[in-house]
Scaffold this motif. Sequence first.
Motif, PDB file in Angstrom:
ATOM      1  N   THR A 449       3.120  -5.602   1.073  1.00 15.06           N
ATOM      2  CA  THR A 449       3.182  -4.142   0.975  1.00 15.06           C
ATOM      3  C   THR A 449       2.036  -3.630   0.118  1.00 15.06           C
ATOM      4  O   THR A 449       1.784  -4.168  -0.972  1.00 15.06           O
ATOM      5  CB  THR A 449       4.519  -3.686   0.365  1.00 15.06           C
ATOM      6  N   GLU A 450       1.351  -2.618   0.617  1.00 17.67           N
ATOM      7  CA  GLU A 450       0.262  -1.999  -0.146  1.00 17.67           C
ATOM      8  C   GLU A 450       0.486  -0.490  -0.193  1.00 17.67           C
ATOM      9  O   GLU A 450       0.874   0.129   0.801  1.00 17.67           O
ATOM     10  CB  GLU A 450      -1.098  -2.308   0.484  1.00 17.67           C
ATOM     11  N   ARG A 451       0.236   0.090  -1.373  1.00 19.45           N
ATOM     12  CA  ARG A 451       0.452   1.519  -1.583  1.00 19.45           C
ATOM     13  C   ARG A 451      -0.854   2.159  -2.042  1.00 19.45           C
ATOM     14  O   ARG A 451      -1.533   1.613  -2.922  1.00 19.45           O
ATOM     15  CB  ARG A 451       1.547   1.743  -2.619  1.00 19.45           C
ATOM     16  N   TRP A 452      -1.143   3.335  -1.489  1.00 20.81           N
ATOM     17  CA  TRP A 452      -2.327   4.089  -1.882  1.00 20.81           C
ATOM     18  C   TRP A 452      -1.872   5.403  -2.506  1.00 20.81           C
ATOM     19  O   TRP A 452      -1.036   6.126  -1.949  1.00 20.81           O
ATOM     20  CB  TRP A 452      -3.225   4.390  -0.681  1.00 20.81           C
ATOM     21  N   THR A 473      -3.650  11.632 -17.241  1.00 25.00           N
ATOM     22  CA  THR A 473      -3.444  11.439 -15.804  1.00 25.00           C
ATOM     23  C   THR A 473      -4.810  11.406 -15.145  1.00 25.00           C
ATOM     24  O   THR A 473      -5.584  12.363 -15.269  1.00 25.00           O
ATOM     25  CB  THR A 473      -2.590  12.560 -15.193  1.00 25.00           C
ATOM     26  N   ILE A 474      -5.087  10.311 -14.465  1.00 27.67           N
ATOM     27  CA  ILE A 474      -6.392  10.119 -13.831  1.00 27.67           C
ATOM     28  C   ILE A 474      -6.237  10.359 -12.332  1.00 27.67           C
ATOM     29  O   ILE A 474      -5.419   9.710 -11.665  1.00 27.67           O
ATOM     30  CB  ILE A 474      -6.925   8.699 -14.092  1.00 27.67           C
ATOM     31  N   TYR A 475      -7.002  11.308 -11.779  1.00 31.70           N
ATOM     32  CA  TYR A 475      -6.922  11.649 -10.363  1.00 31.70           C
ATOM     33  C   TYR A 475      -8.040  10.944  -9.609  1.00 31.70           C
ATOM     34  O   TYR A 475      -9.175  10.870 -10.077  1.00 31.70           O
ATOM     35  CB  TYR A 475      -7.009  13.159 -10.172  1.00 31.70           C
ATOM     36  N   GLY A 476      -7.707  10.434  -8.442  1.00 27.95           N
ATOM     37  CA  GLY A 476      -8.647   9.704  -7.610  1.00 27.95           C
ATOM     38  C   GLY A 476      -7.923   8.611  -6.854  1.00 27.95           C
ATOM     39  O   GLY A 476      -6.756   8.304  -7.104  1.00 27.95           O
ATOM     40  N   PHE A 477      -8.613   8.011  -5.897  1.00 31.81           N
ATOM     41  CA  PHE A 477      -7.981   6.980  -5.064  1.00 31.81           C
ATOM     42  C   PHE A 477      -7.691   5.730  -5.897  1.00 31.81           C
ATOM     43  O   PHE A 477      -8.527   5.258  -6.668  1.00 31.81           O
ATOM     44  CB  PHE A 477      -8.894   6.611  -3.901  1.00 31.81           C
ATOM     45  N   THR A 478      -6.472   5.205  -5.741  1.00 27.94           N
ATOM     46  CA  THR A 478      -6.067   3.977  -6.422  1.00 27.94           C
ATOM     47  C   THR A 478      -5.057   3.255  -5.544  1.00 27.94           C
ATOM     48  O   THR A 478      -4.394   3.871  -4.707  1.00 27.94           O
ATOM     49  CB  THR A 478      -5.474   4.297  -7.806  1.00 27.94           C
ATOM     50  N   ARG A 479      -4.928   1.932  -5.737  1.00 30.68           N
ATOM     51  CA  ARG A 479      -4.047   1.128  -4.882  1.00 30.68           C
ATOM     52  C   ARG A 479      -3.110   0.298  -5.727  1.00 30.68           C
ATOM     53  O   ARG A 479      -3.326   0.040  -6.907  1.00 30.68           O
ATOM     54  CB  ARG A 479      -4.860   0.222  -3.950  1.00 30.68           C
ATOM     55  N   ASP A 480      -2.027  -0.107  -5.052  1.00 32.42           N
ATOM     56  CA  ASP A 480      -0.970  -0.894  -5.681  1.00 32.42           C
ATOM     57  C   ASP A 480      -0.406  -1.793  -4.584  1.00 32.42           C
ATOM     58  O   ASP A 480      -0.225  -1.342  -3.454  1.00 32.42           O
ATOM     59  CB  ASP A 480       0.101   0.059  -6.225  1.00 32.42           C
ATOM     60  N   TYR A 481      -0.108  -3.042  -4.868  1.00 37.90           N
ATOM     61  CA  TYR A 481       0.368  -3.934  -3.814  1.00 37.90           C
ATOM     62  C   TYR A 481       1.322  -4.964  -4.402  1.00 37.90           C
ATOM     63  O   TYR A 481       1.389  -5.202  -5.613  1.00 37.90           O
ATOM     64  CB  TYR A 481      -0.804  -4.631  -3.122  1.00 37.90           C
ATOM     65  N   ASP A 482       2.094  -5.584  -3.511  1.00 36.13           N
ATOM     66  CA  ASP A 482       2.925  -6.733  -3.876  1.00 36.13           C
ATOM     67  C   ASP A 482       3.239  -7.518  -2.617  1.00 36.13           C
ATOM     68  O   ASP A 482       3.004  -7.057  -1.489  1.00 36.13           O
ATOM     69  CB  ASP A 482       4.203  -6.302  -4.610  1.00 36.13           C
ATOM     70  N   TYR A 483       3.751  -8.715  -2.813  1.00 34.08           N
ATOM     71  CA  TYR A 483       4.179  -9.550  -1.689  1.00 34.08           C
ATOM     72  C   TYR A 483       5.329 -10.422  -2.157  1.00 34.08           C
ATOM     73  O   TYR A 483       5.546 -10.650  -3.362  1.00 34.08           O
ATOM     74  CB  TYR A 483       3.023 -10.397  -1.146  1.00 34.08           C
ATOM     75  N   GLY A 559       6.962   3.926  -5.518  1.00 35.74           N
ATOM     76  CA  GLY A 559       7.210   2.946  -6.559  1.00 35.74           C
ATOM     77  C   GLY A 559       5.961   2.143  -6.886  1.00 35.74           C
ATOM     78  O   GLY A 559       4.836   2.528  -6.559  1.00 35.74           O
ATOM     79  N   THR A 560       6.190   1.004  -7.497  1.00 39.03           N
ATOM     80  CA  THR A 560       5.084   0.148  -7.891  1.00 39.03           C
ATOM     81  C   THR A 560       5.511  -1.304  -7.824  1.00 39.03           C
ATOM     82  O   THR A 560       6.696  -1.608  -7.604  1.00 39.03           O
ATOM     83  CB  THR A 560       4.628   0.493  -9.323  1.00 39.03           C
ATOM     84  N   ALA A 561       4.563  -2.201  -7.956  1.00 43.78           N
ATOM     85  CA  ALA A 561       4.884  -3.621  -7.944  1.00 43.78           C
ATOM     86  C   ALA A 561       5.789  -3.947  -9.123  1.00 43.78           C
ATOM     87  O   ALA A 561       5.659  -3.382 -10.215  1.00 43.78           O
ATOM     88  CB  ALA A 561       3.596  -4.445  -8.010  1.00 43.78           C
ATOM     89  N   GLY A 562       6.734  -4.848  -8.908  1.00 45.47           N
ATOM     90  CA  GLY A 562       7.732  -5.149  -9.917  1.00 45.47           C
ATOM     91  C   GLY A 562       7.184  -5.942 -11.091  1.00 45.47           C
ATOM     92  O   GLY A 562       6.225  -6.710 -10.964  1.00 45.47           O
ATOM     93  N   GLN A 563       7.809  -5.734 -12.246  1.00 48.85           N
ATOM     94  CA  GLN A 563       7.440  -6.455 -13.453  1.00 48.85           C
ATOM     95  C   GLN A 563       8.339  -7.668 -13.609  1.00 48.85           C
ATOM     96  O   GLN A 563       9.542  -7.607 -13.367  1.00 48.85           O
ATOM     97  CB  GLN A 563       7.573  -5.556 -14.686  1.00 48.85           C
ATOM     98  N   GLY A 564       7.748  -8.772 -13.985  1.00 47.31           N
ATOM     99  CA  GLY A 564       8.512  -9.994 -14.192  1.00 47.31           C
ATOM    100  C   GLY A 564       8.623 -10.822 -12.928  1.00 47.31           C
ATOM    101  O   GLY A 564       8.707 -10.299 -11.812  1.00 47.31           O
TER     102      GLY A 564
END
Length: 826
Positions: A449-452, A473-483, A559-564
Amino acid sequence: MSNNNQKDQKSSEQVQSIDAEISYTASDSLDFSISGKKVFMYGDAQVDYKDIELKAAYIELNLDSSEVYAVGMPDSTGTIQGKPNFKQGSEEFQADKIRYNFKTKKGIVFGVTTEQQGGYVQAERTKLVNDSTYCLKNGKYTTCDAEHPHFYLEMTKAKVISNKKIITGPAYLVVEDLPIYFAIIPFGFFPNSPKYSSGFLMPSQGEEKNRGFFLRDFGYYWAASDYFDVALRGDIYSKGSRGLKFHTNYKLRYKFSGSFDLKFYKNVFGDKGLPGYKTQNDFAITWSHRMDPKASPNQTFSASVNFSTSSYDQNNSYSTQNYLTNTKQSSISYTKRWENSPFSMSANLRHSQNSRDTTISLTMPQMTVNMNRIYPFKSKERVGKEKWYEKIGVSYTADIQNKTNMKEYDLLNSSFVSDWENGIKQSIPVSTSFKALKFMTISPSFNYTERWYTKQIRKDYNYDTNQMQVTDTIYGFTRDYDYSFSVGASTKLYGMYVPRNPNSKIKGIRHVMTPSISFSMRPDFSDPRYGMYGTVAVYDSLGRPEYIRYPYHQNALYGTAGQGRSGSIGFSLNNTLEMKKLKSEKDTAKTDSKDAYKKIKLLDQLSLSGSYNLAADSLNLSNISVRGRTKVAGTNINFGAIFDPYAMVDGRRINTFELNQTGKLARLTSANLSFGLSFKSKKNDDKNGKTPGEEAVDNGQGKILPGEYPEYEDFNLPWDVRLNYSFRYTKPRPDLSSNITSTVDFSGNLNLTKKWKIGFSSGYDIGNSQVTFTQFNVFRDLHCWQMSLNLIPFGYRQSYSFTIRATSALLKDLKLDKRQSFYDNN
């Protein structure tokens, strides 16, 4: 010269004074008068001229003056038979006597009865002015189809223009032959068009305690074309409240259809200068649109919009259902599917609001692109058995959203950049399944899963509040992913009980268990090497640092990639129980036939599920969930419970099993039970296949035929009753008292006769020992009238309404309406 007793005579003659042929016939005899140029027709006589058709028992035709006279004839009992029936084009009426001139198209009609677009016109004497207009004297207008109408408007004089309108002079209402002179109408106008036509809309009147006297729904209807229409209505109240309503319907055959409503109210409550006085603006928008499937098989467009201010239904609804509505939702959607490909797309605009807390949620838009599962390793020309890798399937989903959730009054002042959440989420699941050890199904899967996003946050520690807080708060393109990776295994176990007694009606009882176990793992994406979490050093009083990690995309849309690091084992056990027995316990001769038995489900479902977290340092075992469903005597019963395996001390779960603490396997934290019952009477035609009254009655002297004593009513009362019970128990902590809610809801209908109907709905809150919302309805069919009573005997909505109205839509404003609005109870 005359010619008598000529059966089934038929003749036609061209008359010089008229421009078409007159055809005439009679089943009994035709008599001709040469000197008077007359034809006398007896028995089922009929005269046809152009589009005019006249039928009667006796017709006299004057060929010289082009005049015809028709009348019915008495039979052996003196009853008039074969009354004249006149038909011209779509117009048709029956009368006692008719005198008509074909040349001038004028005539005199006595005792006429004609139907005009759902209404009936009767008159002692009528003058036919032309083929579309006639005047009448001492006429009756009614929508009752009885030979002797139950009510009518007595019209001293009137003019009827076919398919256009009916205009009357002084008229008054007559009910059951009782004139109501005080309800006199100086003049009247009744639309009488088979097509949609424009015109003014008549208002309804009444009084509310809060808003005063009112006129509602007065306005104008515009029949614009065959494709759309428009209605504009208004409401006005004596204390200053007012409203405006716009409505339109539209339709294009084989393309689309829909309707649109816009309503605006400015409400004034109370009296100016006194406590409780306030003004409030409310509006509502509803839109329904449907695309015809014939327009395009591969794409659809639909809309269901229901949006209003939170106080609209509380201030302006006149039905209980609308008043009790707390949530509203809207959706506008478009879907597209590409033929001969796995790809499809959908786009939606969504809205949801809660009138209790004035919260509104908007999604504008949500767009999804899908690729159905494909098998990239499958051989097109496979030989032999399918290989395991040929079963590997890959699919793809992309979801795009832009949404906000805020108070209704903040919506117009919101910032698109800071108050709206947006992003794109892409998922690529890969999975397969294969058999192992013949009876076990193994299902491994991998998901990426990838989030933009368009913004991310930065945090720091505030030593004054001892809390982490957002600093930037920083504005601009950023990505987040997990598997993640998971594998599951399941099988089925069968158990069978067969009675030893060979004469048992039960052939066997089968128990099916479906155990399953799964394992899943996911790495720790808060590790700095992934770059999706920030780290803040927090120093204690001795200057020793403690490092706290936080996600850059905290509270983001997807959401975001999980911690732990995560590694868990899930388990479940599902059970079903069914029995096979003879259909008829009296018949044991055909026990070897499959058709002789029937299956009965004793337990539709009984499941147990939970999980064990391998990565946690304590409290690894989750709560145990139990769910069940069965049916008893046709009633669905649902039940469930949640058990906590860990003990609790001082309101906190501890890493000690309840079994070791108290000797119990687990602690019950919640349970629920619900079921519904429905009862109804048997239909009369269920009794030996006969209809009501078909059975003869024996009085000791022979059989009495049905209907011989009509004064005795067949006292079989059709009825139905529905009852729903709900029970819930919660006790999350042993040191707290349990919370039990138990409610019963019931409703039903009773038909006292074919024309009397009574309905009710109510309930009882057992926990609070109080009756819930209660309502009674009484309906009476009065043939051409309807009577209804709606009663809410107690509670905030306490009110009643009593209405007697004409059933015809043409006379919808002819009604007696008495009500006490629930607004009067404020």
